[in-house]
Design a protein around this motif. Structure first.
Motif, PDB file in Angstrom:
ATOM      1  N   GLY A  40      96.893 -90.655  29.188  1.00 24.64           N
ATOM      2  CA  GLY A  40      95.460 -90.850  29.189  1.00 24.64           C
ATOM      3  C   GLY A  40      94.880 -90.604  27.810  1.00 24.64           C
ATOM      4  N   ALA A  41      93.719 -91.175  27.563  1.00 19.15           N
ATOM      5  CA  ALA A  41      93.048 -90.989  26.278  1.00 19.15           C
ATOM      6  C   ALA A  41      91.554 -91.170  26.461  1.00 19.15           C
ATOM      7  N   LEU A  42      90.800 -90.671  25.495  1.00 20.51           N
ATOM      8  CA  LEU A  42      89.360 -90.854  25.461  1.00 20.51           C
ATOM      9  C   LEU A  42      88.979 -91.588  24.191  1.00 20.51           C
ATOM     10  N   GLN A  43      88.030 -92.492  24.294  1.00 20.89           N
ATOM     11  CA  GLN A  43      87.447 -93.114  23.106  1.00 20.89           C
ATOM     12  C   GLN A  43      85.969 -92.751  23.083  1.00 20.89           C
ATOM     13  N   VAL A  44      85.518 -92.177  21.957  1.00 16.07           N
ATOM     14  CA  VAL A  44      84.128 -91.790  21.801  1.00 16.07           C
ATOM     15  C   VAL A  44      83.288 -93.047  21.621  1.00 16.07           C
ATOM     16  N   LEU A  45      82.224 -93.162  22.422  1.00 13.88           N
ATOM     17  CA  LEU A  45      81.381 -94.361  22.409  1.00 13.88           C
ATOM     18  C   LEU A  45      80.050 -94.151  21.698  1.00 13.88           C
ATOM     19  N   SER A  46      79.634 -92.895  21.507  1.00 14.68           N
ATOM     20  CA  SER A  46      78.339 -92.646  20.881  1.00 14.68           C
ATOM     21  C   SER A  46      78.459 -91.483  19.905  1.00 14.68           C
TER      22      SER A  46
END
Length: 239
Positions: free
Chosen positions: A155-161
């Motif tokens: 799993g991973a997270l991508q910062v959108l803001s």
């Protein structure tokens, strides 16, 4: 597994294994740990357990909650900490964590600093442009067959803001803490059958796909949008 040793005036009253994610302590009968004493509030405190990590929070009790003689509102419990509620003592004990468990990666989404700062090194190392991901669905019968977290896609997270929009964080640890301490904090745990987000600290609960979560752990699905401490992030599974 974490446990509490309840005592008063040096006399051990009981041992409580912390099997639940949320364990409430108070005078009323609906608490998980009932202490029938007028010095204890009806709902005095709560302990949130994620793997071998435990977070203690005072529930606006009348006489306060103390850890090692210091009054607290919220506290990350450590092995051998002593919780003090009136004349009662709750000693927190935890077995040695298995290899790879209990590791914490703090991402202060409320105040992310420039690339290269310790709390965002994992983000800085990733390319702003992520590769195409593929949605992975697991039939119910296959969930129990997954015995270890390694069976999961990463799993991973991508910062959108915010200032770090476009950066990525790989969820490689058993426990990843997100948010701004003192404001809003949640944890994402990597379990054998999926990734779960749980609220830990703050009056406001995290949001997933525009819906506010409750106190229970919420399973994340591919491409879910998480909002915490004013920052939006997309959860995804790497192909």
């Amino acid at each position: 597994m974490p446990k509490l040793i309840l005592s008063m005036d040096g006399l051990v009253l009981k041992e409580v294994i912390l099997k639940k994610e949320r364990t409430t302590i108070g005078r009323k009968a609906d608490n998980d740990i009932q202490i029938d004493n007028l010095a204890i509030s009806g709902h005095h405190a709560v302990i949130v357990c994620i793997l071998n990590d435990a977070f203690l929070e005072d529930l606006n009790s009348t006489n306060g909650t103390y850890v090692n003689s210091q009054q607290i509102k919220k506290h990350v419990l450590k092995n051998h900490d002593v919780i003090e509620l009136g004349k009662y003592r709750l000693k927190f004990l935890v077995d040695a964590a298995p290899s790879g468990a209990g590791a914490v990666d703090l991402v202060d989404t409320g105040a992310l600093r420039a690339a290269g700062a310790p709390e965002v090194e994992a983000l800085a190392a990733s390319s702003p442009e992520r590769s195409q991901t593929r949605t992975q669905h697991f039939p119910p019968e296959s969930l129990d067959a997954m015995e270890t977290p390694s069976a999961l896609p990463e799993g991973a997270l991508q910062v959108l803001s915010g200032a770090n929009a476009g950066r990525e964080l790989a969820l490689t640890k058993s426990l990843t803490t997100l948010g701004k301490p003192g404001n809003q904090v949640a944890v994402i745990t990597r379990r054998p059958h999926g990734y779960y987000i749980t609220h830990v600290e703050g009056a406001s609960f995290p949001m997933v796909n525009g819906q506010t979560l409750d106190a229970q752990a919420h399973r994340l699905e591919d491409h879910d949008i998480i909002e915490i401490a004013g920052i939006k992030m997309e959860f995804f599974l790497r192909a």
